[in-house]
Write a protein that holds these residues in place. Structure first.
Motif, mmCIF file in Angstrom:
data_model
loop_
_atom_site.group_PDB
_atom_site.id
_atom_site.type_symbol
_atom_site.label_atom_id
_atom_site.label_comp_id
_atom_site.label_asym_id
_atom_site.label_seq_id
_atom_site.Cartn_x
_atom_site.Cartn_y
_atom_site.Cartn_z
ATOM 1 N N ALA B 15 49.203 -18.350 4.958
ATOM 2 C CA ALA B 15 48.076 -18.611 5.959
ATOM 3 C C ALA B 15 48.405 -17.812 7.169
ATOM 4 O O ALA B 15 47.553 -17.091 7.773
ATOM 5 N N GLU B 34 58.213 -17.518 13.364
ATOM 6 C CA GLU B 34 58.575 -18.338 12.192
ATOM 7 C C GLU B 34 59.816 -18.771 12.477
ATOM 8 O O GLU B 34 60.837 -18.286 12.683
ATOM 9 N N ASN B 44 56.450 -22.854 2.609
ATOM 10 C CA ASN B 44 56.240 -23.577 0.999
ATOM 11 C C ASN B 44 55.590 -22.237 0.434
ATOM 12 O O ASN B 44 55.406 -22.251 -1.104
ATOM 13 N N SER B 45 54.959 -21.288 1.062
ATOM 14 C CA SER B 45 54.275 -20.460 0.230
ATOM 15 C C SER B 45 55.105 -19.530 -0.781
ATOM 16 O O SER B 45 54.632 -19.063 -1.603
ATOM 17 N N ARG B 49 52.933 -20.205 -7.238
ATOM 18 C CA ARG B 49 52.829 -19.362 -8.489
ATOM 19 C C ARG B 49 51.454 -18.855 -8.524
ATOM 20 O O ARG B 49 51.468 -17.564 -8.957
ATOM 21 N N ASN B 50 50.349 -19.335 -8.018
ATOM 22 C CA ASN B 50 49.109 -18.823 -8.313
ATOM 23 C C ASN B 50 48.099 -19.197 -7.284
ATOM 24 O O ASN B 50 48.383 -19.933 -6.493
ATOM 25 N N ASN B 153 61.427 -21.141 17.073
ATOM 26 C CA ASN B 153 60.947 -22.304 16.766
ATOM 27 C C ASN B 153 59.862 -22.627 17.914
ATOM 28 O O ASN B 153 60.124 -22.920 18.965
ATOM 29 N N VAL B 154 58.559 -23.038 17.516
ATOM 30 C CA VAL B 154 57.450 -23.327 18.604
ATOM 31 C C VAL B 154 57.599 -24.762 18.756
ATOM 32 O O VAL B 154 57.509 -25.497 18.055
ATOM 33 N N ASN B 216 58.976 -27.124 7.423
ATOM 34 C CA ASN B 216 57.854 -27.744 7.767
ATOM 35 C C ASN B 216 58.073 -28.798 8.350
ATOM 36 O O ASN B 216 57.775 -29.898 7.502
ATOM 37 N N GLU B 425 48.162 -25.356 5.156
ATOM 38 C CA GLU B 425 48.245 -26.669 4.858
ATOM 39 C C GLU B 425 47.917 -27.528 6.263
ATOM 40 O O GLU B 425 47.907 -28.662 6.211
ATOM 41 N N TYR B 436 45.082 -33.035 -5.638
ATOM 42 C CA TYR B 436 45.117 -31.604 -5.448
ATOM 43 C C TYR B 436 44.943 -30.994 -6.793
ATOM 44 O O TYR B 436 44.738 -31.472 -7.879
ATOM 45 N N MET B 442 46.789 -22.096 -1.712
ATOM 46 C CA MET B 442 46.804 -20.669 -1.630
ATOM 47 C C MET B 442 45.440 -20.132 -1.146
ATOM 48 O O MET B 442 45.540 -19.589 -0.216
HETATM 49 C C1 LIG Z 1 57.003 -25.997 -5.311
HETATM 50 C C2 LIG Z 1 55.618 -25.792 -4.978
HETATM 51 C C3 LIG Z 1 54.770 -24.826 -5.671
HETATM 52 C C4 LIG Z 1 53.413 -24.803 -5.243
HETATM 53 N N1 LIG Z 1 52.766 -23.900 -5.988
HETATM 54 C C5 LIG Z 1 51.360 -23.638 -5.640
HETATM 55 C C6 LIG Z 1 50.652 -22.679 -6.181
HETATM 56 O O1 LIG Z 1 50.981 -22.182 -7.451
HETATM 57 N N2 LIG Z 1 49.379 -22.403 -5.934
HETATM 58 C C7 LIG Z 1 49.083 -23.053 -4.826
HETATM 59 O O2 LIG Z 1 47.844 -22.923 -4.298
HETATM 60 N N3 LIG Z 1 50.022 -23.802 -3.922
HETATM 61 C C8 LIG Z 1 50.918 -24.256 -4.333
HETATM 62 N N4 LIG Z 1 51.765 -25.092 -3.554
HETATM 63 C C9 LIG Z 1 51.260 -25.344 -2.304
HETATM 64 C C10 LIG Z 1 51.433 -24.089 -1.374
HETATM 65 O O3 LIG Z 1 52.639 -24.006 -1.203
HETATM 66 C C11 LIG Z 1 50.871 -24.520 0.221
HETATM 67 O O4 LIG Z 1 49.503 -24.860 -0.172
HETATM 68 C C12 LIG Z 1 50.569 -22.958 0.824
HETATM 69 O O5 LIG Z 1 51.720 -22.170 0.621
HETATM 70 C C13 LIG Z 1 50.740 -23.281 2.198
HETATM 71 O O6 LIG Z 1 50.377 -22.118 3.133
HETATM 72 P P1 LIG Z 1 50.894 -22.485 4.534
HETATM 73 O O7 LIG Z 1 51.043 -20.676 5.130
HETATM 74 O O8 LIG Z 1 49.940 -23.086 5.144
HETATM 75 O O9 LIG Z 1 52.200 -23.028 4.625
HETATM 76 P P2 LIG Z 1 53.675 -22.649 4.632
HETATM 77 O O10 LIG Z 1 53.753 -21.464 3.582
HETATM 78 O O11 LIG Z 1 54.703 -23.913 4.362
HETATM 79 O O12 LIG Z 1 54.069 -21.830 5.864
HETATM 80 C C14 LIG Z 1 54.289 -22.720 7.124
HETATM 81 C C15 LIG Z 1 55.501 -21.962 7.955
HETATM 82 O O13 LIG Z 1 55.400 -22.400 9.305
HETATM 83 C C16 LIG Z 1 56.848 -22.301 9.576
HETATM 84 N N5 LIG Z 1 56.962 -23.396 10.508
HETATM 85 C C17 LIG Z 1 56.935 -24.592 10.801
HETATM 86 N N6 LIG Z 1 57.077 -25.298 11.852
HETATM 87 C C18 LIG Z 1 57.200 -24.228 12.876
HETATM 88 C C19 LIG Z 1 57.428 -24.240 14.328
HETATM 89 N N7 LIG Z 1 57.546 -25.290 14.685
HETATM 90 N N8 LIG Z 1 57.466 -23.161 14.869
HETATM 91 C C20 LIG Z 1 57.405 -21.796 14.014
HETATM 92 N N9 LIG Z 1 57.191 -21.829 12.698
HETATM 93 C C21 LIG Z 1 57.165 -23.204 12.075
HETATM 94 C C22 LIG Z 1 57.689 -22.506 8.526
HETATM 95 O O14 LIG Z 1 58.634 -22.151 8.550
HETATM 96 C C23 LIG Z 1 56.666 -21.740 7.463
HETATM 97 O O15 LIG Z 1 57.046 -20.268 7.375
HETATM 98 C C24 LIG Z 1 53.136 -25.334 -4.011
HETATM 99 C C25 LIG Z 1 53.925 -25.700 -2.988
HETATM 100 C C26 LIG Z 1 55.055 -26.141 -3.632
HETATM 101 C C27 LIG Z 1 56.091 -26.859 -2.464
#
Ligand SMILES: Cc1cc2nc3c(=O)[nH]c(=O)nc-3n(C[C@H](O)[C@H](O)[C@H](O)COP(=O)(O)OP(=O)(O)OC[C@H]3O[C@@H](n4cnc5c(N)ncnc54)[C@H](O)[C@@H]3O)c2cc1C
Ligand code: SF4
Ligand code: SF4
Lengths: 356, 461
Positions: B15, B34, B44-45, B49-50, B153-154, B216, B425, B436, B442
């Motif tokens: 995201a 980050e 988590n991204s 997988r998809n 870290n924010v 997270n 998320e 879910y 994603m």
């Molecule tokens: C094993 C697993 C498999 C999955 N498979 C799928 C799938 O196949 N398809 C799907 O759609 N979804 C899947 N998901 C769910 C998916 O991972 C999430 O919905 C999606 O990645 C969320 O993206 P995001 O960018 O919101 O969060 P994230 O990718 O988790 O990114 C959050 C980021 O914020 C950073 N962060 C946190 N706190 C702070 C702070 N205070 N200061 C600075 N940075 C910070 C973290 O380090 C991280 O980089 C899966 C999840 C898991 C755990």
């Protein structure tokens, strides 16, 4: 074969099999997914299918510092290296050269020395051109065994490979499929045509694929040039040297240029790539081999260019000396990988055919 | 304090990257914070997988079509209607244009897939998985001149009236402050903060495993909620599945999932069955077992299968525990042997005709005459060697998050916060009230990341 290397590769293959995210990068993964438990033969076959493109490493969420500590390109490279050493015949030679660039250099210098000595002692026997330096018969006497011996050695090694991986009877379709993959280096295309991750971390690039192809096709052209020369010599009674507008030169000059460019680029990429994603102990041997290939090609071109000058005898000695060492080292250096890779690709065609 | 940046993006996952890239392409000067080190970037991204994608007609790797209504129906099924229809439809509709956008920005998809998943119509699979997606986006970001600070870290966003005045972060051992024109929060849920999970769930949460990133921890989320930024979602709602009990506490990712439940009986630590193992098919059964296990003593479960079933499910990362007799298996797994044997015998006695057994369909092969039935795939556990896996609850992500509108903008009771947007998320609870849908995380991150980036850039320009 070393059990700890296999144990480690097996551990990693089992993790990949539960994950499967890298399916699509190369033919290792479909082959891997077909197994649930990995025999030593399975691992040997997977290792020889891997082109060390590193796509799976940079895509992996389990690389160090993660506790699963995945590094599949390295694990497979180690097994691959180990398999070549154990299949090689005679066995001890493999260990000396596979890993050792310095030993390759020593062997090459020895190659020069043998040729110099031959020129001094055997001499021209009244021939013209190159044969004024070393007689044709003397050249044949030196190079025929130097060519046949590696063929014998490789044949024995490949038979061991085939037994080790439970290979079946080979059909034309298997061969066509395997050569097709080798011809365009499909497994270095990353599954999406963007290439591999060899030079700069996760950046995709076709540089290694192109460089490798330049070397491979360059080598094949040079080989064809030599064969053409042999045919002209024996069938048409037309001894060397040949003019530019002749088969040996039309094939050999572009081939030599391709090889020079390709080996330089391969060496450059090798210097940039992360050594920890390959069999790090073999790095020197691989580099030594690339440089030897470079020397073979460059000295061949220089020989053509300086053939009419006083430097000719020197260049001839250097070229023939490097070719001699190249031939003799073929079963024990990275050169052997070409044969194993083809064997692995043929074996993989059999696997695929069995699925249908 | 500097104002060098137009936009600060908090987070380094899908995201965040979608927001940053979109904003930079609109001319904004963007910085990404980050908190993870580079090797763990992508949250988590990087485990995904998809991506679930609407499409009329074949699109990229997707076959046939998957239209808005069907997609929305699928969402209603898993959420039981607990969704914000406007936002959900926006996400669904926009997903179609996301796929080409992803490809333009370096993401590569699997041409076709093999194996047990048959989702070629609804879900596009990343070649190399989520980490390769994240890598592609970081490469793109670099080309666009986006600055990335790792291990940054924010800790605090200062809400002053209806705008964010400044942002505090820790980097290279120092506390620093900047005042960007706009802020996008994409820092995920709070599942890695065990204390918070425990406050929400009670003590059992201590035994949960976290499938994804340890980073997270909901720091920014908590900070904003403390300042009365509007939230949605229920703190006890999260996506949880049953994973191998031997999985690491954090970051085990996809390989710790166990697909063997339908072919098994599942018992608790007293060797008693507690739920119909043959209920329904993927993806539902996959998601329910996390909660079921969470409700058992010590939050553990044990899957028992026999040699007939070993090859019927995806291999998992740890080998099963193996024994020639049930008693021996019980010993090895720390279960009461007599009780286990009794449970298995009772179950076996209730199995009937198994000739219609079919591993990939609801086959109706069921038990009769026991209180807790198994309604499909019910075959006696009688062919040694016997195998077992332990199960624990694996949390994917939490649903309590920031409430956003169609522009991904955050608000307080008094109205929108003029320079704060959220994506991924951290706001997914706005759409996912519960349950879910595979690949929807994603979708939400990509759609709302791009919206947030666009809105923030428009504001900053
Ligand atoms: C094993 C697993 C498999 C999955 N498979 C799928 C799938 O196949 N398809 C799907 O759609 N979804 C899947 N998901 C769910 C998916 O991972 C999430 O919905 C999606 O990645 C969320 O993206 P995001 O960018 O919101 O969060 P994230 O990718 O988790 O990114 C959050 C980021 O914020 C950073 N962060 C946190 N706190 C702070 C702070 N205070 N200061 C600075 N940075 C910070 C973290 O380090 C991280 O980089 C899966 C999840 C898991 C755990
Ligand atoms: S290398 Fe890593 S990402 Fe690729 S299949 Fe193996 S475990 Fe999965
Ligand atoms: S390094 Fe490349 S060729 Fe080798 S297994 Fe990984 S993806 Fe395949």
């Amino acid at each position: 074969m070393q059990t700890d290397l296999r144990q480690e590769a097996r551990r990693q293959a089992e993790i990949c099999n539960a994950c499967r995210y890298c399916e699509g990068y190369c033919s290792v993964f479909p082959a891997l997914h077909q197994e649930r438990f990995f025999t030593d033969g399975n691992l040997t076959q997977l290792a020889n299918l891997c082109h060390n493109c590193r796509g799976c490493y940079y895509a992996c969420q389990y690389t160090a510092p993660h506790e699963f500590d995945l590094n599949l390109p390295m694990a497979l490279a180690e097994v691959r290296q180990d398999s070549w050493e154990s299949f090689a015949w005679p066995h001890p030679l493999a260990q000396i050269f596979q890993k050792n660039g310095v030993m390759i250099a020593v062997a090459t210098v020895l190659g020069f020395a043998v040729l110099f000595l031959a020129m001094r002692t055997l001499g021209s026997a009244g021939g013209e051109g190159f044969y004024a330096v070393l007689s044709h018969n003397a050249m044949v006497a030196i190079f025929l065994p130097a060519f046949l011996f590696p063929l014998l050695s490789i044949t024995i090694s490949l038979r061991r490979y085939w037994e080790g991986t439970a290979g079946k009877r080979i059909t034309l379709a298997h061969i066509v499929g395997a050569f097709g993959s080798a011809a365009n280096m499909k497994n270095l295309a990353g599954g999406h045509g963007d290439g591999c991750n060899f030079e700069d971390e996760d950046k995709f690039s076709n540089a290694r694929r192109l460089a490798h192809q330049a070397v491979m096709y360059g080598f094949l052209l040079c080989f064809a040039a030599t064969s053409a020369g042999t045919i002209l010599h024996y069938a048409f009674n037309m001894p060397a040297p040949y003019p530019l507008w002749s088969f040996p030169k039309l094939l050999g000059v572009p081939g030599g240029i391709l090889m020079v460019l390709g080996t330089v680029e391969l060496a450059r990429l090798k210097l940039k790539a992360d050594r920890n994603l390959g069999a790090s102990s073999a790095w020197g041997g691989e580099m030594g081999f690339v440089l030897l290939l470079f020397l073979v090609a460059l000295s061949g071109l220089l020989l053509y260019w300086l053939g009419g000058t006083q430097l000719m005898p020197l260049m001839l000695a250097i070229h023939l000396g490097s070719v001699l060492s190249f031939f003799l080292l073929t079963p024990y250096t990275k050169m052997a990988h070409g044969f194993y890779r083809l064997a692995a690709l043929i074996r993989d065609e059999q696997r695929k055919a069995a699925l249908e | 304090m500097t104002n060098r940046y137009d936009i600060a993006v908090i987070g380094g996952g899908n995201a965040a990257l979608c927001a940053a890239i979109t904003a930079a392409e609109l001319g904004a000067h963007v910085v990404i914070f980050e908190t993870a080190p580079k090797a763990y970037r992508g949250g988590n991204s990087r485990h995904t997988r998809n991506f679930r994608c609407m499409h009329s007609g074949p699109l990229g790797p997707l076959v046939e079509d998957y239209l808005e209504e069907e997609y929305f129906e699928d969402l209603l099924k898993v959420t039981d209607g607990k969704t914000n229809e406007r936002l959900a439809r926006l996400a669904i509709r926009t997903s179609e244009e996301c796929l080409p956008w992803m490809e333009e920005h370096g993401v590569r998809f699997q041409p076709s897939l093999s194996g047990t998943l048959s989702l070629a119509r609804t879900n596009a699979f990343f070649l190399g998985g989520g980490k390769s997606l994240v890598n592609a986006y970081y490469r793109t970001a670099e080309k666009l001149g986006i600055e990335v600070l790792y291990e940054a870290n924010v800790t605090h966003l200062e809400l002053d009236g209806n705008r964010i005045a400044h942002l505090d972060y820790e980097h290279e051992g120092e506390s620093k402050r900047i005042a960007p024109k706009a802020v996008v929060v994409a820092s995920g849920g709070f599942q890695a903060d065990t204390d918070w999970l425990t406050r929400a769930w009670g003590p059992p949460a201590k035994n949960f495993l976290i499938r994804g990133t340890p980073y997270n921890r909901g720091i920014v989320l908590a900070d904003l909620l403390d300042q009365s930024v509007q939230s949605v979602g229920d703190p006890t709602q999260c996506h949880a599945v049953a994973v191998d009990g031997r999985a690491p506490k954090f970051d085990g990712g996809i390989v710790t999932r166990l697909d063997c439940v339908p072919f098994s009986i599942v018992v608790n630590k007293n060797a008693e069955r507690f739920y119909d193992e043959g209920e329904d098919v993927w993806p539902k059964r996959y998601a329910i077992w996390g909660r079921l296990v969470a409700n058992q003593p010590d939050q553990v479960g044990y899957v028992i299968i026999d040699s007939k079933s070993l090859d019927l499910f995806m291999p998992s990362v740890f080998p099963p525990i193996k024994a020639d007799t049930l008693e021996e298996l019980a010993e090895k797994m720390g279960l009461p042997p007599v009780q286990l044997k009794d449970t298995v015998e009772t179950f076996n006695a209730a199995c009937g005709d198994t000739s219609k057994f079919h591993p990939t369909e609801l086959d109706g092969v069921k038990t009769t005459g026991i209180n807790l039935p198994k309604t499909n795939w019910a075959r006696p556990i009688d062919a040694p060697p016997f195998y077992g896996y332990s199960l624990k609850t694996g949390v994917t992500f939490t649903y309590l998050g920031l409430k956003v509108d169609e522009n991904a903008q955050c608000s307080t009771q008094d109205g929108p916060i003029t320079n704060l947007w959220a994506a991924g998320e951290t706001m997914a609870g706005s759409i996912l009230g519960q349950g879910y849908l595979a690949g929807f995380g994603m979708t939400i991150g990509t759609v709302f990341g791009r919206v947030a980036g666009r809105e923030a850039a428009n504001y900053a320009n």
